[in-house]
Design an enzyme around this catalytic site. Sequence first.
Site, mmCIF file in Angstrom:
data_model
loop_
_atom_site.group_PDB
_atom_site.id
_atom_site.type_symbol
_atom_site.label_atom_id
_atom_site.label_comp_id
_atom_site.label_asym_id
_atom_site.label_seq_id
_atom_site.Cartn_x
_atom_site.Cartn_y
_atom_site.Cartn_z
ATOM 1 N N HIS A 99 46.781 58.274 40.752
ATOM 2 C CA HIS A 99 45.656 58.728 39.935
ATOM 3 C C HIS A 99 45.935 60.133 39.422
ATOM 4 O O HIS A 99 46.387 60.996 40.180
ATOM 5 C CB HIS A 99 44.363 58.739 40.751
ATOM 6 N N LYS B 49 49.212 50.434 40.764
ATOM 7 C CA LYS B 49 47.988 50.805 40.050
ATOM 8 C C LYS B 49 48.133 52.237 39.564
ATOM 9 O O LYS B 49 48.432 53.134 40.357
ATOM 10 C CB LYS B 49 46.764 50.688 40.957
#
EC number: 4.2.1.10
Length: 235
Positions: free
Chosen positions: A133, A159
């Site tokens: 992230h 991700k």
Amino acid sequence: MIFFLLEGEREIITEICGSIIESNEKDIFKTLDKAVDLDVNYIELRLDVIENITSKKATSIIEKIRNVTDIPIILTNRTKYEGGYFPSTEEDRIKILMDNASLVEYTDIELSTNENLRQEVIDNANRTIISYHNFEKTPSSEYLENVVNSALNVGDIAKIAVKPLNIEDTYVLLRLLMEYDDLIGISMDKLGSYTRILGPILGSPVTYTAITDESAPGQFDVKTTRDILKKLKNY
């Protein structure tokens, strides 16, 4: 325009994940009931927001969820560095994940986690989502390709969630989704919110949605996501 990225017809195979982000058990199970009613494909259980979370408490909550539904669980205990709220030490955070990873279908662990600690979680998990992230910017394509490759070298799904500073940044994310299978890609904030819909079209295996309040900037709710995907391709 972005649609030059689309080459031919693509089957939408993404699964809808509803995120449970509640601080106490009462609210967790209220939100779980909504998730069941909404017929999500996965639920993400965010341990880092639960008050006074311990391994034992996490196990108890997971077992109670299993008594309510067999919807697969993605277990997350997000570090503050990557947008989470876990208040204690990194060792405590990892121990909670490690002790409960075998109880769920997927365990999310950050790529930035100490390699030895990360591997302990991976070794105890059924399947893993290795996440990255960045709430400040969208790094270069080359940098993000290295992130994705590193994540897929150790886990089952990669991700990445990044902040776009301009519309061109969102194209970086979409191009990555075109290049990789087993990649969940999110361009955050309102500027990147459309990628949460294009992502599934480009092959993202999971799209994260809000059951009640959004868990990330630009996130749609379950109903909105499903309605749009159905209109796009009989989802």
